[in-house]
Design a protein around this motif. Sequence first.
Motif, PDB file in Angstrom:
ATOM      1  N   ASP A  41       8.139   0.879  -3.220  1.00  0.00           N
ATOM      2  CA  ASP A  41       7.086   1.691  -2.616  1.00  0.00           C
ATOM      3  C   ASP A  41       7.458   2.141  -1.208  1.00  0.00           C
ATOM      4  O   ASP A  41       7.187   3.281  -0.815  1.00  0.00           O
ATOM      5  N   ALA A  42       8.092   1.277  -0.435  1.00  0.00           N
ATOM      6  CA  ALA A  42       8.519   1.643   0.914  1.00  0.00           C
ATOM      7  C   ALA A  42       9.566   2.747   0.852  1.00  0.00           C
ATOM      8  O   ALA A  42       9.565   3.670   1.678  1.00  0.00           O
ATOM      9  N   HIS A  43      10.450   2.671  -0.123  1.00  0.00           N
ATOM     10  CA  HIS A  43      11.473   3.709  -0.287  1.00  0.00           C
ATOM     11  C   HIS A  43      10.823   5.047  -0.633  1.00  0.00           C
ATOM     12  O   HIS A  43      11.201   6.100  -0.090  1.00  0.00           O
ATOM     13  N   LEU A  44       9.852   5.032  -1.522  1.00  0.00           N
ATOM     14  CA  LEU A  44       9.145   6.256  -1.897  1.00  0.00           C
ATOM     15  C   LEU A  44       8.433   6.859  -0.684  1.00  0.00           C
ATOM     16  O   LEU A  44       8.493   8.076  -0.460  1.00  0.00           O
ATOM     17  N   LEU A  45       7.780   6.029   0.112  1.00  0.00           N
ATOM     18  CA  LEU A  45       7.135   6.531   1.327  1.00  0.00           C
ATOM     19  C   LEU A  45       8.153   7.156   2.268  1.00  0.00           C
ATOM     20  O   LEU A  45       7.892   8.193   2.889  1.00  0.00           O
ATOM     21  N   LEU A 100      -0.593  -0.139   5.368  1.00  0.00           N
ATOM     22  CA  LEU A 100      -1.396  -0.526   4.206  1.00  0.00           C
ATOM     23  C   LEU A 100      -0.527  -1.124   3.099  1.00  0.00           C
ATOM     24  O   LEU A 100      -0.943  -2.057   2.409  1.00  0.00           O
ATOM     25  N   LEU A 101       0.671  -0.609   2.952  1.00  0.00           N
ATOM     26  CA  LEU A 101       1.605  -1.147   1.968  1.00  0.00           C
ATOM     27  C   LEU A 101       1.950  -2.596   2.285  1.00  0.00           C
ATOM     28  O   LEU A 101       1.965  -3.453   1.404  1.00  0.00           O
ATOM     29  N   CYS A 102       2.207  -2.873   3.550  1.00  0.00           N
ATOM     30  CA  CYS A 102       2.507  -4.247   3.965  1.00  0.00           C
ATOM     31  C   CYS A 102       1.326  -5.169   3.700  1.00  0.00           C
ATOM     32  O   CYS A 102       1.499  -6.310   3.280  1.00  0.00           O
ATOM     33  N   GLN A 103       0.119  -4.679   3.940  1.00  0.00           N
ATOM     34  CA  GLN A 103      -1.070  -5.495   3.698  1.00  0.00           C
ATOM     35  C   GLN A 103      -1.255  -5.758   2.203  1.00  0.00           C
ATOM     36  O   GLN A 103      -1.672  -6.845   1.808  1.00  0.00           O
ATOM     37  N   THR A 104      -0.948  -4.768   1.383  1.00  0.00           N
ATOM     38  CA  THR A 104      -1.138  -4.897  -0.067  1.00  0.00           C
ATOM     39  C   THR A 104      -0.120  -5.836  -0.692  1.00  0.00           C
ATOM     40  O   THR A 104      -0.471  -6.742  -1.444  1.00  0.00           O
ATOM     41  N   TRP A 105       1.165  -5.622  -0.384  1.00  0.00           N
ATOM     42  CA  TRP A 105       2.222  -6.401  -1.016  1.00  0.00           C
ATOM     43  C   TRP A 105       2.484  -7.722  -0.313  1.00  0.00           C
ATOM     44  O   TRP A 105       3.079  -8.616  -0.902  1.00  0.00           O
TER      45      TRP A 105
END
Length: 69
Positions: free
Chosen positions: A26-30, A50-55
């Motif tokens: 997901d980080a790569h896609l962002l 938000l990605l960090c909070q989710t994963w």
Amino acid sequence: MKALAAPVDQMTRPAVFARELGFIADAHLLSILAGRGVLTPAEYRRAHRLLCQTWTPIYQSQVVGETTG
């Protein structure tokens, strides 16, 4: 004096490994979206936070946070 316990590699746990792998993908896609101008820098920072909070990554949050802000 007590001896320290040997560190446990959490990546051997399937759930932790899957979470780290999901975060990396997901980080790569962002990063791609931001690089192509689809996301503004502010949108990218918010989405990454938000990605960090989710994963809740264990290892990658430190590496990616240093390289991408």
